[in-house]
Design a protein around this motif. Structure first.
Motif, mmCIF file in Angstrom:
data_model
loop_
_atom_site.group_PDB
_atom_site.id
_atom_site.type_symbol
_atom_site.label_atom_id
_atom_site.label_comp_id
_atom_site.label_asym_id
_atom_site.label_seq_id
_atom_site.Cartn_x
_atom_site.Cartn_y
_atom_site.Cartn_z
ATOM 1 N N PHE A 3 0.870 -1.055 -0.005
ATOM 2 C CA PHE A 3 -0.042 -0.026 0.042
ATOM 3 C C PHE A 3 0.821 1.182 -0.123
ATOM 4 C CE2 PHE A 3 -1.829 3.312 2.361
ATOM 5 C CZ PHE A 3 -3.078 3.695 1.701
ATOM 6 N N SER A 4 2.022 1.326 0.908
ATOM 7 C CA SER A 4 2.795 2.221 0.856
ATOM 8 C C SER A 4 3.304 2.691 -0.269
ATOM 9 C CB SER A 4 3.574 2.310 2.158
ATOM 10 O OG SER A 4 3.000 2.136 3.385
ATOM 11 N N LEU A 5 4.004 1.528 -1.016
ATOM 12 C CA LEU A 5 4.711 1.625 -2.332
ATOM 13 C C LEU A 5 3.718 2.456 -3.424
ATOM 14 C CD1 LEU A 5 6.889 -1.256 -2.321
ATOM 15 C CD2 LEU A 5 7.554 1.368 -1.482
ATOM 16 N N ASP A 6 2.386 1.977 -3.225
ATOM 17 C CA ASP A 6 1.482 2.383 -4.184
ATOM 18 C C ASP A 6 0.940 3.869 -4.031
ATOM 19 O OD1 ASP A 6 1.365 -0.104 -5.703
ATOM 20 O OD2 ASP A 6 -0.234 -0.740 -4.493
ATOM 21 N N ARG A 7 1.211 4.201 -3.030
ATOM 22 C CA ARG A 7 0.439 5.628 -2.305
ATOM 23 C C ARG A 7 0.926 7.029 -2.903
ATOM 24 N NH1 ARG A 7 0.573 9.442 1.819
ATOM 25 N NH2 ARG A 7 -1.655 10.388 2.300
ATOM 26 N N PRO A 8 2.611 7.066 -3.123
ATOM 27 C CA PRO A 8 3.140 8.306 -3.766
ATOM 28 C C PRO A 8 2.591 8.653 -5.234
ATOM 29 C CG PRO A 8 4.716 6.946 -2.680
ATOM 30 C CD PRO A 8 3.494 5.968 -2.507
ATOM 31 N N ALA A 9 2.274 7.721 -6.082
ATOM 32 C CA ALA A 9 1.680 7.865 -7.372
ATOM 33 C C ALA A 9 0.044 8.463 -7.060
ATOM 34 C CB ALA A 9 1.655 6.474 -8.249
ATOM 35 N N GLN A 10 -0.513 8.345 -5.996
ATOM 36 C CA GLN A 10 -2.061 8.686 -5.902
ATOM 37 C C GLN A 10 -1.773 9.981 -5.473
ATOM 38 O OE1 GLN A 10 -3.489 5.509 -3.422
ATOM 39 N NE2 GLN A 10 -2.849 3.954 -4.856
ATOM 40 N N ILE A 11 -0.811 10.733 -4.778
ATOM 41 C CA ILE A 11 -0.757 12.105 -4.284
ATOM 42 C C ILE A 11 -0.860 13.095 -5.212
ATOM 43 C CG2 ILE A 11 0.424 13.516 -3.129
ATOM 44 C CD1 ILE A 11 -0.357 11.331 -1.180
ATOM 45 N N LYS A 12 -1.941 13.719 -5.389
ATOM 46 C CA LYS A 12 -2.098 14.894 -6.242
ATOM 47 C C LYS A 12 -1.290 16.165 -5.896
ATOM 48 C CE LYS A 12 -4.884 11.861 -8.223
ATOM 49 N NZ LYS A 12 -4.501 11.133 -9.606
ATOM 50 N N ASN A 13 -0.856 16.749 -7.129
ATOM 51 C CA ASN A 13 -0.297 18.025 -6.988
ATOM 52 C C ASN A 13 0.996 18.273 -5.849
ATOM 53 O OD1 ASN A 13 -2.264 19.334 -8.598
ATOM 54 N ND2 ASN A 13 -3.652 19.462 -6.975
ATOM 55 N N SER A 14 1.791 17.194 -5.743
ATOM 56 C CA SER A 14 2.716 17.086 -4.881
ATOM 57 C C SER A 14 3.775 17.992 -5.466
ATOM 58 C CB SER A 14 3.668 15.694 -5.022
ATOM 59 O OG SER A 14 4.797 15.735 -4.257
ATOM 60 N N PRO A 15 4.402 19.025 -4.519
ATOM 61 C CA PRO A 15 5.534 19.769 -5.092
ATOM 62 C C PRO A 15 6.788 19.329 -5.008
ATOM 63 C CG PRO A 15 5.043 20.388 -2.750
ATOM 64 C CD PRO A 15 4.007 19.182 -3.280
#
Length: 521
Positions: free
Chosen positions: A107-119
């Motif tokens: 889950f944690s390895l998948d989550r970064p791609a789901q974050i929107k508008n990350s600076p």
């Protein structure tokens, strides 16, 4: 109470008093940079990562010298060129008492791609993974499309969160503490944005327990107030000592210093886009139709115009060494065949004339004023160096929270950045690799530099499982980028801490300030 117990109690009380700590074992630390999020997958920045490391952990940890070591994973190995197997520690608990399993890792390895508008996204560490296989609750296999040697190092940069807690959580839930449930040595107490972060000891932590029941991190970005807080006793330790105060601290028996050349290199990002560059004009203020920074002779002239020795010794008062690479000496992939650009103002003028700018041009230099050691003075000093060779330079510095988002959008022509990495190919992939949202490359490539030969060298390095071959390609990549003056290196920054007497802390290459690594003497 008998005499023996009374004596023991008295000695303990005396120790705590002379060490300057309360009986509750509270620690107060002054931080030099703002922490803008407690979501460990939202914004990949040094201050955020350092703070997240108290609450969360990664599969792989990094020691004070920048070497990888077991974290939540006890071991890892490549079982074939495209598959890595990680064995998790058993019995590790999240702060809510639930047990860590491979499900949380996936889950944690998948989550970064789901974050929107990350600076500053974490996807550069996860994009290489094309398959995840849970063998059992404590065994995980990660598959890559092609051979990829540095995957274990990537896994030191992705924090593991609880799937149960974070599944429906957003960044605001982490900042409020609702979702800030990790496996780390501390638990969330309070996050006062721009002011302080408060943590309490995790008594159920699987590793060595912290010496401190409570830790308060005070955000004090200005050097003088941070130093004043230390001297007055408002904090027990500070990071990033103001250079002007070094001699004062060295002569004060109430304090001690810890210092080390860090992984952080400060350099100039240059606009490599074919456009009218937003902050470049002729000396009358008229925008130039052609971007002069596209010409290697202009980029080389800028490099030659800067006196790095004077910058390190005077402006930074010895808290830096001149740089020739994007990573510091000792870091994997450092190319010692690259030499610090010699200060040569006459050579710079000649190169500008050859490029068609005998009278120079005007440019605005941008940088932060609350992130790096004397960062505003660095920008001002470089502007003076450039003006001496005919490049009329103005200065605009901003707080980090304003500066980074604008710089990331390519709004500036020449922008200051400090970057720390444990591997040269990692740094080049992120800072100078051709921007590619699909593979996560170039997430900090502000100038939109693109060089096919560089990309190939980085790819060859990352695909090498054998360390020697990988480093050879990493050094080749460094030479390709820096001989093209893709960025202009300035210096490698020293990391420094000042502590009250009675405390000890081992200086870290990565500059991170970890409360759990402070110990009473």
């Amino acid at each position: 109470m008998n005499k023996k117990n009374l004596l023991a109690t008295s000695i303990a009380a005396l120790f705590m008093t002379t060490a300057g700590f309360s009986f509750a074992a509270n620690l107060k630390i002054g931080l030099a940079a703002d922490v803008n999020s407690l979501d460990p997958h939202y914004f990949n920045s040094g201050p955020n990562n350092a703070m997240a490391s108290h609450l969360f952990e990664a599969l792989v940890s990094v020691d004070s010298d920048g070497r990888i070591a077991p974290g939540l994973a006890l071991s890892w190995k490549a079982i074939n060129p495209t598959t890595w197997e990680f064995k998790l520690r058993q019995g590790v608990k999240f702060h809510d008492g639930s047990e860590l399993t491979a499900e949380d890792v996936v889950f944690s390895l998948d989550r970064p791609a789901q974050i929107k508008n990350s600076p500053g996204p974490y996807t550069s560490f996860t994009k290489q993974i094309v398959g995840k296989q849970i063998v059992d609750p404590y065994t995980l296999r990660l598959k890559t499309a092609t051979p990829y040697g540095p995957l274990p190092l990537d896994m030191s940069s992705v924090f593991i969160v609880s799937k149960k807690i974070a599944l429906q959580a957003g960044t605001d839930d982490f900042n409020s503490g609702k979702a800030a449930i990790g496996t780390g040595p501390y638990k969330f107490a309070a996050f006062k944005r721009g002011d302080a972060v408060e943590l309490t000891k995790n008594d159920a932590y699987w590793g060595d327990k912290s010496a401190w029941d409570k830790v308060t991190f005070r955000i004090i970005t200005a050097g003088a107030p941070r130093m004043a807080a230390l001297l007055s006793g408002d904090v027990d330790a500070i990071e990033s000592i103001p250079p002007a105060d070094l001699s004062k601290l060295k002569s004060n028996a109430k304090f001690k210093l810890e210092q080390k050349i860090s992984w952080r290199t400060l350099f100039w990002h240059l606009d490599h886009q074919t456009r009218v560059s937003p902050f470049i004009t002729d000396k009358a203020g008229k925008p130039l139709a052609t971007n002069p920074l596209k010409d290697i002779r202009v980029r080389k002239a800028i490099a030659k115009a800067i006196n790095r020795t004077a910058l390190s010794e005077r402006i930074l008062e010895g808290l830096a060494v001149p740089a020739s690479n994007l990573v510091a000496p000792g870091v994997f992939g450092y190319n010692d065949s690259l030499k610090v650009e010699a200060y040569d103002p006459e050579g710079a003028k000649k190169l500008l004339a050859e490029a068609g700018y005998p009278n120079g041009f005007a440019i605005t230099l941008h940088g932060p004023n609350n992130r790096y050691i004397n960062d505003e003075q660095i920008v001002q000093t470089v502007a003076q160096f450039l003006s001496k060779v005919g490049i009329q330079a103005k200065v605009e510095t901003q707080p980090l929270a304003v500066y980074f988002p604008k710089a990331a959008k390519g709004e500036y022509s020449m922008a200051l950045l400090g970057w720390g990495s444990l591997a040269g190919d990692f740094a080049l992939r992120t800072v100078l690799g051709t921007v590619n949202a699909e593979n996560g490359w170039g997430s900090w490539n502000w100038g939109k530099y693109s060089n096919h030969a560089l990309d190939e060298a980085i790819e060859s390095s990352l695909a090498s499982v054998e360390a020697d071959k990988r480093e050879a390609f990493a050094k080749k990549a460094a030479a390709t980028a820096l001989q093209d003056y893709a960025v202009i290196p300035l210096h490698h920054q020293y990391a420094s801490w000042a502590l009250r007497k009675g405390l000890k802390y081992k200086a870290r290459t990565d500059e991170f300030t970890f409360a759990h690594q402070f110990k009473p003497e």
